[in-house]
Motif scaffolding. Sequence first.
Motif, PDB file in Angstrom:
ATOM      1  N   ALA A   1     -93.329  23.197 -26.489  1.00 16.33           N
ATOM      2  CA  ALA A   1     -92.643  22.483 -25.402  1.00 16.33           C
ATOM      3  C   ALA A   1     -91.264  23.094 -25.151  1.00 16.33           C
ATOM      4  O   ALA A   1     -90.830  23.239 -23.993  1.00 16.33           O
ATOM      5  N   ALA A   2     -90.587  23.486 -26.213  1.00 15.38           N
ATOM      6  CA  ALA A   2     -89.280  24.127 -26.049  1.00 15.38           C
ATOM      7  C   ALA A   2     -89.435  25.474 -25.347  1.00 15.38           C
ATOM      8  O   ALA A   2     -88.625  25.855 -24.489  1.00 15.38           O
ATOM      9  N   CYS A   3     -90.481  26.186 -25.707  1.00 13.70           N
ATOM     10  CA  CYS A   3     -90.785  27.484 -25.081  1.00 13.70           C
ATOM     11  C   CYS A   3     -91.033  27.301 -23.579  1.00 13.70           C
ATOM     12  O   CYS A   3     -90.508  28.056 -22.751  1.00 13.70           O
ATOM     13  N   ASP A   4     -91.832  26.303 -23.238  1.00 14.51           N
ATOM     14  CA  ASP A   4     -92.137  26.047 -21.820  1.00 14.51           C
ATOM     15  C   ASP A   4     -90.859  25.713 -21.054  1.00 14.51           C
ATOM     16  O   ASP A   4     -90.667  26.164 -19.912  1.00 14.51           O
ATOM     17  N   TYR A   5     -90.001  24.931 -21.667  1.00 12.86           N
ATOM     18  CA  TYR A   5     -88.732  24.560 -21.019  1.00 12.86           C
ATOM     19  C   TYR A   5     -87.907  25.810 -20.696  1.00 12.86           C
ATOM     20  O   TYR A   5     -87.450  25.995 -19.554  1.00 12.86           O
ATOM     21  N   LEU A   6     -87.757  26.694 -21.671  1.00 11.77           N
ATOM     22  CA  LEU A   6     -86.940  27.892 -21.445  1.00 11.77           C
ATOM     23  C   LEU A   6     -87.632  28.848 -20.475  1.00 11.77           C
ATOM     24  O   LEU A   6     -86.970  29.516 -19.672  1.00 11.77           O
TER      25      LEU A   6
END
Length: 197
Positions: free
Chosen positions: A25-30
């Motif tokens: 989810a953090a990857c998708d955000y960035l």
Amino acid sequence: MDYLRIRTNFERHGFTTRLFSTKEAACDYLDDLLQNQTIGFGGSETLREMGLFEVLQRKNAVIWHNKVPSLAVRKLANCADIYITGANAVTETGEIVNIDGTGNRVAMTAFGPQTCYYVVGKNKITASIGDAYARCKNVAAPLNARRVGAKTPCAAKGGRCHDCDSPGRICRIISIIERVPLGMKCEIVFVDQELGF
Ligand code: SF4
């Protein structure tokens, strides 16, 4: 983990913060946030475990010495307007503590980019600056020393710091970011998982 209190303390110190349940989810955000940018990466097991380089390089120019180990690449990364790194330790009270061998990450988190993003797993959160320093010395640095094959007592003798004078010593510069440096934007991307060292 009392993320509300931790995030409040960081925001009081000038950081923006985000919290994600998973590294994906953090990857998708960035990935959604950063496009057509030149991005420097600091050395980081967290970023490697996320696969963030592979994700961001699809839409950006990403410079990372972990992919091409050289001083020239470190210097190039330190010219980027956006910098992404992990942290050796952060505190519940809103500070970041990092130890470097070459100083490229410490330099960029203090001055240089317009925006700096820190990706921080829950294993990096400590109660105080003293605890953060101890974590850097007795957890992060020994594991990093082992990872890079440094000939240091911490890599060889069970993982605690011996405050060595070894030529391979990886602890050469320590920074404490107490507040966001003037002129820079900084964001802490918390991930509620163990990530990196
Ligand atoms: S000072 Fe030396 S022994 Fe201590 S953590 Fe750093 S490299 Fe290891």
